[in-house]
Design a protein around this motif. Structure first.
Motif, PDB file in Angstrom:
ATOM      1  N   LEU A   1      -8.402  -2.497   1.309  1.00 59.78           N
ATOM      2  CA  LEU A   1      -8.273  -1.992  -0.049  1.00 59.78           C
ATOM      3  C   LEU A   1      -8.216  -3.123  -1.070  1.00 59.78           C
ATOM      4  O   LEU A   1      -8.507  -2.914  -2.245  1.00 59.78           O
ATOM      5  CB  LEU A   1      -7.027  -1.109  -0.172  1.00 59.78           C
ATOM      6  CG  LEU A   1      -7.093   0.227   0.556  1.00 59.78           C
ATOM      7  CD1 LEU A   1      -5.746   0.929   0.519  1.00 59.78           C
ATOM      8  CD2 LEU A   1      -8.172   1.124  -0.046  1.00 59.78           C
ATOM      9  N   SER A   2      -7.839  -4.309  -0.641  1.00 58.35           N
ATOM     10  CA  SER A   2      -7.785  -5.467  -1.527  1.00 58.35           C
ATOM     11  C   SER A   2      -8.596  -6.602  -0.910  1.00 58.35           C
ATOM     12  O   SER A   2      -8.042  -7.538  -0.332  1.00 58.35           O
ATOM     13  CB  SER A   2      -6.334  -5.905  -1.759  1.00 58.35           C
ATOM     14  OG  SER A   2      -5.574  -4.878  -2.347  1.00 58.35           O
TER      15      SER A   2
ATOM     16  N   TRP B   1      -7.476   5.711   2.329  1.00 60.36           N
ATOM     17  CA  TRP B   1      -8.188   4.768   3.198  1.00 60.36           C
ATOM     18  C   TRP B   1      -8.431   5.368   4.579  1.00 60.36           C
ATOM     19  O   TRP B   1      -9.510   5.224   5.155  1.00 60.36           O
ATOM     20  CB  TRP B   1      -7.376   3.478   3.327  1.00 60.36           C
ATOM     21  CG  TRP B   1      -7.880   2.544   4.374  1.00 60.36           C
ATOM     22  CD1 TRP B   1      -8.886   1.625   4.254  1.00 60.36           C
ATOM     23  CD2 TRP B   1      -7.408   2.437   5.728  1.00 60.36           C
ATOM     24  NE1 TRP B   1      -9.072   0.954   5.439  1.00 60.36           N
ATOM     25  CE2 TRP B   1      -8.175   1.433   6.358  1.00 60.36           C
ATOM     26  CE3 TRP B   1      -6.408   3.093   6.457  1.00 60.36           C
ATOM     27  CZ2 TRP B   1      -7.975   1.070   7.692  1.00 60.36           C
ATOM     28  CZ3 TRP B   1      -6.218   2.731   7.779  1.00 60.36           C
ATOM     29  CH2 TRP B   1      -6.982   1.730   8.384  1.00 60.36           C
TER      30      TRP B   1
ATOM     31  N   GLN C   1      -2.529   5.721  -1.192  1.00 58.75           N
ATOM     32  CA  GLN C   1      -3.612   4.777  -0.903  1.00 58.75           C
ATOM     33  C   GLN C   1      -3.900   4.735   0.593  1.00 58.75           C
ATOM     34  O   GLN C   1      -5.059   4.683   1.014  1.00 58.75           O
ATOM     35  CB  GLN C   1      -3.244   3.385  -1.415  1.00 58.75           C
ATOM     36  CG  GLN C   1      -3.191   3.267  -2.920  1.00 58.75           C
ATOM     37  CD  GLN C   1      -2.610   1.933  -3.362  1.00 58.75           C
ATOM     38  OE1 GLN C   1      -1.677   1.404  -2.751  1.00 58.75           O
ATOM     39  NE2 GLN C   1      -3.157   1.393  -4.439  1.00 58.75           N
TER      40      GLN C   1
ATOM     41  N   GLU D   1     -10.332  -4.244  -7.064  1.00 61.67           N
ATOM     42  CA  GLU D   1     -11.542  -3.445  -7.210  1.00 61.67           C
ATOM     43  C   GLU D   1     -12.714  -4.355  -7.547  1.00 61.67           C
ATOM     44  O   GLU D   1     -12.565  -5.327  -8.296  1.00 61.67           O
ATOM     45  CB  GLU D   1     -11.366  -2.406  -8.318  1.00 61.67           C
ATOM     46  CG  GLU D   1     -12.573  -1.496  -8.505  1.00 61.67           C
ATOM     47  CD  GLU D   1     -12.369  -0.481  -9.616  1.00 61.67           C
ATOM     48  OE1 GLU D   1     -12.342  -0.910 -10.790  1.00 61.67           O
ATOM     49  OE2 GLU D   1     -12.230   0.717  -9.305  1.00 61.67           O
TER      50      GLU D   1
ATOM     51  N   VAL E   1       0.860  -1.177   0.000  1.00 61.93           N
ATOM     52  CA  VAL E   1       0.000   0.000   0.000  1.00 61.93           C
ATOM     53  C   VAL E   1       0.897   1.227   0.000  1.00 61.93           C
ATOM     54  O   VAL E   1       1.747   1.376   0.884  1.00 61.93           O
ATOM     55  CB  VAL E   1      -0.916   0.014   1.243  1.00 61.93           C
ATOM     56  CG1 VAL E   1      -1.742   1.288   1.286  1.00 61.93           C
ATOM     57  CG2 VAL E   1      -1.837  -1.203   1.252  1.00 61.93           C
TER      58      VAL E   1
END
Length: 379
Positions: A171-172, A24, A20, A186, A16
Motif C-alpha cells: 500500500l506504500s 488490500w 486499508q 499514492e 495500516v
C-alpha cells in the motif's frame, strides 16, 4: 546513477488500519501448505487469520472433486494464489512421483511463481525432526526469514501480523526521485505525468526535494516497481502538520529528450543474455561475461547502498527497487517477476531475481524468464 542516495528510513513501517487491510486483502488468495493430518488446529487457526483480514484461504481439503491428479490440483492451487503460507513441522511427508513431498513441491512452486512467502517453523524439539524435513527447513532459512510458533492461537496471530506487514509494503510502495528514495502513499502515472503523494519523515530527504524544486533540477531518475525513466521535476507542495512529518505532493513529467537505450548481441550471445551476465557479475563478483565482455562491464545496481548498513525492513524493498530500476531502465526487462534477498550469514546473503525480457517484435513468442541466483556480500 549517483554514488550516494538519501533514503527515508523512518518511513519503513507505516501503519495500516483495518479498512486499508481489508481493501488490500479483498479477493487475494492465500495458499496454506502443511501436512494436513499433522496440523488440523494450526490450519484452522491460519484459515481464521486469513479470513479475518478479508482474504481467501486456499487449503487442499477445500478443493472439490476434479478430473486431475492430486499433485496437479495442489500445484494449481499455488499458481492461482498470490501469497504462500508454509507450516513446517517435524515430518517431511510421503514422497510423490516427482520425489518431493506435497509440502516441499508446493514450496518450490511458490518460489517459481514469485508468491510472497510466509514461512513458519514449529518450535518443537528439532531432534525429533525427519532428516529430509530438516534439510528442507535449513534450505529455506538460508534464503528466507522464518518465524516459529508455540501453539495454534500464537500461529494465527503471527499470520495475521505478517499479512498486515505485506499490506503495508504494497500500500506504500518505495519510489526513487533523483537521489532520494521514499515511500509513496499514492502514485498516479498516465505514461507521461507522474504524481506522488508521500509522508516524508526524513528532514534530509525533504530538504533534497525542496532543493530539486527550487533549483529547477534538470533530468533526474524516477523509478517504481513498474516504471523507470528520466523525468523532470515540475512541482512540489508540502503540508507540515508535525515537526517530524512532511506531507508531500510531487509532480514529475517524463523527459522526452532523454536518449533511448541501445542493446545488441555480442559474439553470438543475445542482448538479453549479455545483460543477465553483466548483472550477475556485478552483483556476485563472478566472471560469466567471457567473450561477451567487449564493450560491456559488470553492473552493480546495489553499489550505492552496500555500505549504508540498512535495516532489513528497508534493505529488501530498496534493493528490489534499485534492481528493478536497472532492469526496466536499461530495457532489459518488461517485468521483474520475483525478488528474494535472504538473511545475512557472516556478511553474505543469497539473492535470487527473475525477470521477463522485453518482447522485441509482436510477431515473436514471449521471451522466457531469466534468473540470477547467487551470494552477495556487503549488504
Amino acid at each position: 546513477m549517483p554514488t550516494s542516495l538519501l533514503i527515508d528510513q523512518l518511513s519503513a513501517s507505516p501503519a495500516v488500519n483495518d479498512a486499508q487491510l481489508h481493501t488490500w486483502a479483498s479477493g487475494r488468495r492465500v495458499f496454506v501448505s502443511s501436512l494436513i493430518r499433522d496440523m488440523p488446529n494450526e490450519r484452522a487457526a491460519v484459515r481464521d487469520a486469513i479470513e479475518s483480514v478479508g482474504a481467501i484461504p486456499i487449503l487442499f481439503e477445500d478443493i472439490g472433486a476434479q478430473d486431475i491428479t492430486a499433485e496437479e490440483a495442489y500445484l494449481s492451487g499455488v499458481r492461482s494464489s498470490e501469497i504462500y503460507v508454509g507450516l513446517f513441522g517435524s515430518r517431511y511427508g510421503v514422497r510423490m512421483p516427482d520425489g518431493y513431498s506435497a509440502t516441499h513441491a508446493e514450496f518450490l512452486e511458490a518460489e517459481r511463481q514469485g508468491l510472497r512467502l510466509c514461512l513458519f517453523v514449529s518450535s518443537q524439539d528439532s531432534s525429533q525432526m525427519d532428516g529430509s524435513q530438516r534439510d528442507l527447513i535449513q534450505g529455506a532459512q538460508n534464503l528466507y526469514t522464518t518465524s516459529s510458533w508455540s501453539d495454534s492461537d500464537d500461529l494465527g496471530r503471527r499470520v495475521r501480523r505478517r499479512l498486515t506487514e505485506l499490506a503495508a509494503d504494497e500500500l506504500s510502495p518505495w519510489v526513487r526521485v533523483g537521489p532520494t528514495i521514499l515511500r509513496a502513499q499514492e502514485i498516479t502515472n498516465d505514461g507521461n505525468a507522474i504524481g506522488i503523494t508521500a509522508a516524508v519523515r526524513s528532514n534530509a530527504v525533504h530538504s533534497e526535494l525542496v532543493g530539486m524544486r527550487d533549483g529547477r533540477a534538470g533530468s533526474i531518475a524516477f523509478a517504481s516497481l513498474t516504471d523507470a525513466r528520466a523525468v523532470r521535476f515540475e512541482g512540489l507542495s508540502t503540508r507540515t502538520t508535525t515537526t517530524v512529518i512532511h506531507e508531500e505532493q510531487l509532480q514529475l513529467r517524463g523527459d522526452r529528450s532523454s536518449s533511448s537505450t541501445m542493446r545488441a548481441s555480442m559474439n553470438g550471445i543475445s542482448a538479453d543474455e549479455v545483460a543477465r551476465r553483466a548483472l550477475e557479475d556485478g552483483l556476485f563478483g563472478t566472471s560469466t561475461l567471457g567473450d561477451a565482455s567487449w564493450g560491456t562491464r559488470p553492473t552493480d545496481p546495489l553499489e550505492p547502498i552496500r555500505t549504508m548498513g540498512l535495516d532489513d525492513s528497508v534493505l529488501r524493498p530498496v534493493a528490489r527497487l534499485l534492481i528493478t530500476e536497472h532492469l526496466l531502465g536499461a530495457a532489459s526487462a518488461a517485468t521483474v517477476d520475483s525478488f528474494a534477498l535472504g538473511p545475512s550469514h557472516q556478511g553474505v546473503r543469497r539473492l535470487r531475481i527473475s525477470w521477463t525480457p522485453r518482447q522485441p517484435y509482436v510477431n515473436q513468442p514471449r521471451p522466457e524468464p531469466l534468473t540470477i541466483d547467487g551470494r552477495i556480500s556487503g549488504l
